[in-house]
Design a protein around this motif. Sequence first.
Motif, PDB file in Angstrom:
ATOM      1  N   VAL A 198      27.659 -57.848 -11.753  1.00 41.98           N
ATOM      2  CA  VAL A 198      27.365 -59.042 -12.512  1.00 41.98           C
ATOM      3  C   VAL A 198      27.588 -60.460 -11.050  1.00 41.98           C
ATOM      4  CG1 VAL A 198      28.008 -60.739 -13.822  1.00 41.98           C
ATOM      5  CG2 VAL A 198      27.793 -58.605 -14.485  1.00 41.98           C
ATOM      6  N   ALA A 199      28.735 -60.099 -10.412  1.00 41.35           N
ATOM      7  CA  ALA A 199      29.111 -61.003  -9.281  1.00 41.35           C
ATOM      8  C   ALA A 199      27.910 -61.212  -8.254  1.00 41.35           C
ATOM      9  CB  ALA A 199      30.389 -61.051  -8.881  1.00 41.35           C
ATOM     10  N   GLY A 200      27.276 -59.881  -8.094  1.00 44.38           N
ATOM     11  CA  GLY A 200      26.292 -59.902  -7.034  1.00 44.38           C
ATOM     12  C   GLY A 200      26.758 -59.642  -5.802  1.00 44.38           C
ATOM     13  N   PHE A 201      27.728 -58.842  -5.616  1.00 42.78           N
ATOM     14  CA  PHE A 201      28.386 -58.534  -4.353  1.00 42.78           C
ATOM     15  C   PHE A 201      27.377 -57.683  -3.282  1.00 42.78           C
ATOM     16  CE2 PHE A 201      32.232 -59.565  -6.632  1.00 42.78           C
ATOM     17  CZ  PHE A 201      32.835 -60.227  -5.588  1.00 42.78           C
ATOM     18  N   ARG A 202      27.450 -58.003  -2.110  1.00 43.79           N
ATOM     19  CA  ARG A 202      26.666 -57.246  -1.350  1.00 43.79           C
ATOM     20  C   ARG A 202      27.180 -55.699  -1.090  1.00 43.79           C
ATOM     21  NH1 ARG A 202      27.078 -60.592   4.069  1.00 43.79           N
ATOM     22  NH2 ARG A 202      29.342 -60.565   3.312  1.00 43.79           N
ATOM     23  N   GLU A 203      26.574 -54.879  -0.546  1.00 42.69           N
ATOM     24  CA  GLU A 203      26.894 -53.402  -0.446  1.00 42.69           C
ATOM     25  C   GLU A 203      28.294 -53.376   0.207  1.00 42.69           C
ATOM     26  OE1 GLU A 203      23.178 -50.610  -0.128  1.00 42.69           O
ATOM     27  OE2 GLU A 203      22.862 -52.277   0.957  1.00 42.69           O
ATOM     28  N   GLU A 204      28.583 -53.830   1.587  1.00 38.49           N
ATOM     29  CA  GLU A 204      29.768 -53.753   2.036  1.00 38.49           C
ATOM     30  C   GLU A 204      31.025 -54.432   1.468  1.00 38.49           C
ATOM     31  OE1 GLU A 204      27.155 -57.121   4.333  1.00 38.49           O
ATOM     32  OE2 GLU A 204      26.772 -55.285   3.001  1.00 38.49           O
ATOM     33  N   GLU A 205      30.674 -55.438   0.775  1.00 34.07           N
ATOM     34  CA  GLU A 205      31.857 -55.851  -0.154  1.00 34.07           C
ATOM     35  C   GLU A 205      32.018 -55.095  -1.277  1.00 34.07           C
ATOM     36  OE1 GLU A 205      30.824 -60.619   0.998  1.00 34.07           O
ATOM     37  OE2 GLU A 205      29.632 -59.641  -0.893  1.00 34.07           O
ATOM     38  N   ALA A 206      30.752 -54.486  -2.021  1.00 32.79           N
ATOM     39  CA  ALA A 206      31.019 -53.727  -3.485  1.00 32.79           C
ATOM     40  C   ALA A 206      31.831 -52.609  -3.102  1.00 32.79           C
ATOM     41  CB  ALA A 206      29.536 -53.536  -4.025  1.00 32.79           C
ATOM     42  N   VAL A 207      31.412 -51.905  -1.892  1.00 36.16           N
ATOM     43  CA  VAL A 207      32.316 -50.516  -1.913  1.00 36.16           C
ATOM     44  C   VAL A 207      33.847 -50.659  -1.611  1.00 36.16           C
ATOM     45  CG1 VAL A 207      31.747 -50.541   0.679  1.00 36.16           C
ATOM     46  CG2 VAL A 207      32.083 -48.341  -0.479  1.00 36.16           C
ATOM     47  N   ILE A 208      34.118 -51.923  -1.031  1.00 34.66           N
ATOM     48  CA  ILE A 208      35.520 -52.250  -0.853  1.00 34.66           C
ATOM     49  C   ILE A 208      36.185 -52.474  -2.155  1.00 34.66           C
ATOM     50  CG2 ILE A 208      37.258 -53.673   0.027  1.00 34.66           C
ATOM     51  CD1 ILE A 208      36.176 -51.930   2.029  1.00 34.66           C
ATOM     52  N   GLY A 209      35.473 -53.265  -3.056  1.00 36.64           N
ATOM     53  CA  GLY A 209      35.940 -53.441  -4.498  1.00 36.64           C
ATOM     54  C   GLY A 209      35.931 -52.461  -5.229  1.00 36.64           C
ATOM     55  N   TRP A 210      34.891 -51.670  -5.100  1.00 35.02           N
ATOM     56  CA  TRP A 210      35.079 -50.256  -5.740  1.00 35.02           C
ATOM     57  C   TRP A 210      36.240 -49.454  -5.605  1.00 35.02           C
ATOM     58  CZ3 TRP A 210      31.416 -49.301  -9.814  1.00 35.02           C
ATOM     59  CH2 TRP A 210      31.548 -47.847 -10.317  1.00 35.02           C
ATOM     60  N   SER A 211      36.842 -49.414  -4.464  1.00 37.62           N
ATOM     61  CA  SER A 211      37.641 -48.727  -3.772  1.00 37.62           C
ATOM     62  C   SER A 211      39.180 -49.031  -4.470  1.00 37.62           C
ATOM     63  CB  SER A 211      37.910 -48.594  -2.484  1.00 37.62           C
ATOM     64  OG  SER A 211      36.859 -48.087  -1.732  1.00 37.62           O
ATOM     65  N   ILE A 212      39.069 -50.374  -4.802  1.00 39.42           N
ATOM     66  CA  ILE A 212      40.324 -51.128  -5.345  1.00 39.42           C
ATOM     67  C   ILE A 212      40.506 -50.710  -6.739  1.00 39.42           C
ATOM     68  CG2 ILE A 212      41.401 -53.340  -5.879  1.00 39.42           C
ATOM     69  CD1 ILE A 212      40.129 -54.349  -3.277  1.00 39.42           C
ATOM     70  N   PHE A 213      39.096 -50.868  -7.538  1.00 43.75           N
ATOM     71  CA  PHE A 213      39.214 -50.576  -8.714  1.00 43.75           C
ATOM     72  C   PHE A 213      39.526 -48.943  -9.194  1.00 43.75           C
ATOM     73  CE2 PHE A 213      37.032 -54.653  -9.121  1.00 43.75           C
ATOM     74  CZ  PHE A 213      37.882 -55.135 -10.074  1.00 43.75           C
ATOM     75  N   THR A 214      39.261 -48.191  -8.196  1.00 43.47           N
ATOM     76  CA  THR A 214      39.269 -46.865  -8.500  1.00 43.47           C
ATOM     77  C   THR A 214      40.961 -46.578  -8.429  1.00 43.47           C
ATOM     78  OG1 THR A 214      37.015 -46.144  -7.472  1.00 43.47           O
ATOM     79  CG2 THR A 214      39.138 -44.585  -7.517  1.00 43.47           C
TER      80      THR A 214
END
Length: 539
Positions: A198-214
């Motif tokens: 929803v926030a529209g993060f770019r791919e390089e930002e989204a992959v870091i965020g996904w790691s944190i939520f994992t």
Amino acid sequence: MRSPQAEAALSPPAKGAASRMGAKALLVSAATMLSRLLGLVREQLFAALLGASAFADAFVVAFRIPNLLRDLFAEGALSAAFVPTFADAVKNRGREHAVRLANVVIGALLVVVGILTLLGILFAPQIVAFLAPGFAEVSGKQELAALCTRIMFPFLPLVSLAAVAMGQLNAEEKFGPPAFASAMFNVAAIAGGVFLFVAGFREEEAVIGWSIFTLAGGAAQLGVQLPALFRTGFRLRPALDWAEPGLRRIGKLMAPATVGLAATQVNIFVNTIFASQVPGAPAWLNYAFRLMQLPIGVFGVAVATIATTGLAKRAAERDLPGMQATLAQGLRLVAFLTVPSMAGLLALREPIVRLLFQHGRFTPEDTVATAWATLMYATGLYAYSAVKVVAPAFYALDRSRIPVIASLSAVGANVLLNVTLFPYLSYKGLALGTAAAATVNFLVLTVAFRKVAGSFRIGGVLLHLGRVLLAAAPCAIAAFAANGAIEHALGTESLLARLSGVGAGIAAGAIVYVVACRLLRVAELAEIGSAFRRRLRRA
């Protein structure tokens, strides 16, 4: 109905045990089904955010490192060694001693996995370079994978503690909370994925965020089990006592168990080294294996969870005939549930991949590539699930060297097939090699158990497997035809058309399978039906 010979061999108590196993497996299957469905939602979000890009490849490899250690050291080896030891302590030494044993295990675990986590964070770049040498050809890909690895390595101690809680609850025959634990992991990951999308993060930002939520998902997986664990009387008081006999028994079992239960994950590791040479292949193989995890988790793990507890108790009672009956029941039930799932994946692989993943950055070309990997993986579905039922029998009997031999045989077969098939089939050969290796693992374990148990009747299990395969053949044909008819009428562009095609295929296949099982007198159909009706009446 069974044959007269089978009826004579299966006493009324054994029939009751089979029914109870079916009922418990139904409960765990329902909880695990929720988790796996949430897992598919999680993967859909991941596909929409990252597709099969270099960023997706980097995350897949990064998560594979702590996840492999989890499967080898925590949820796999630890559970296989801890459940029979804890069950034996409860039965023969009392609950107070068993609770102390659990706290000693937790204390030792915090020391060992803490050291592994620190080493993993420190040497993440070197680990990624060894695991995915092909990433060096794309600028920044290895560095990104190393960063994600460092973020997610604390996932290991969290899920290791969750594995101890799961083992205690399963040994107490409280199967619901542990089954829901992985659902909470997926809930946390989904919440994070929705935020990133929803926030529209770019791919390089989204992959870091996904790691944190994992990492947050690992904490949720532990936290959801604690209330049920505390209600059993357990109190968390970690202790260090390396001389504790129970801990030494667990360590003795875990050393070979780490190898014995490792075949699938080690094979995936070997596959990753090859797959890193093909852009997109790590992600395609990951999506395909996630599809495989749905029936494995819902059916294979559910039956294995119940069977492991039964095997541990029979072993503690020195009841070898009871172990034989429990294992045979588990293998028959796994065949009844997973073989039609295999048929469905073979018939509907591309429509299912299109429905679930072809959104956002996941392209039609990714759909075709993932469907090919799914086809190859699906050939080993029964073997994947059956290994989870057979392997714990050897740990309960303190014969842990046998799974080691089976695992090494599987790894050897997989490496040989990778070297042979990769030049001709590319990443598809890697998936096929993994399926064949799982089959080798299962066959070695089954033959070995027959020798250990003496009178284990493998012929009855094979006859049942043949009946189920015969029932699944028209199931696959019906599923393929029903989906094709809907696609011809509605196309494949809209979500409604895709959902209608897959839904019609699954429904047609299920109806045909039930009818075929009735005609072939597959007894598990009646047993599952009876368990389901009893639960409805209680509800």
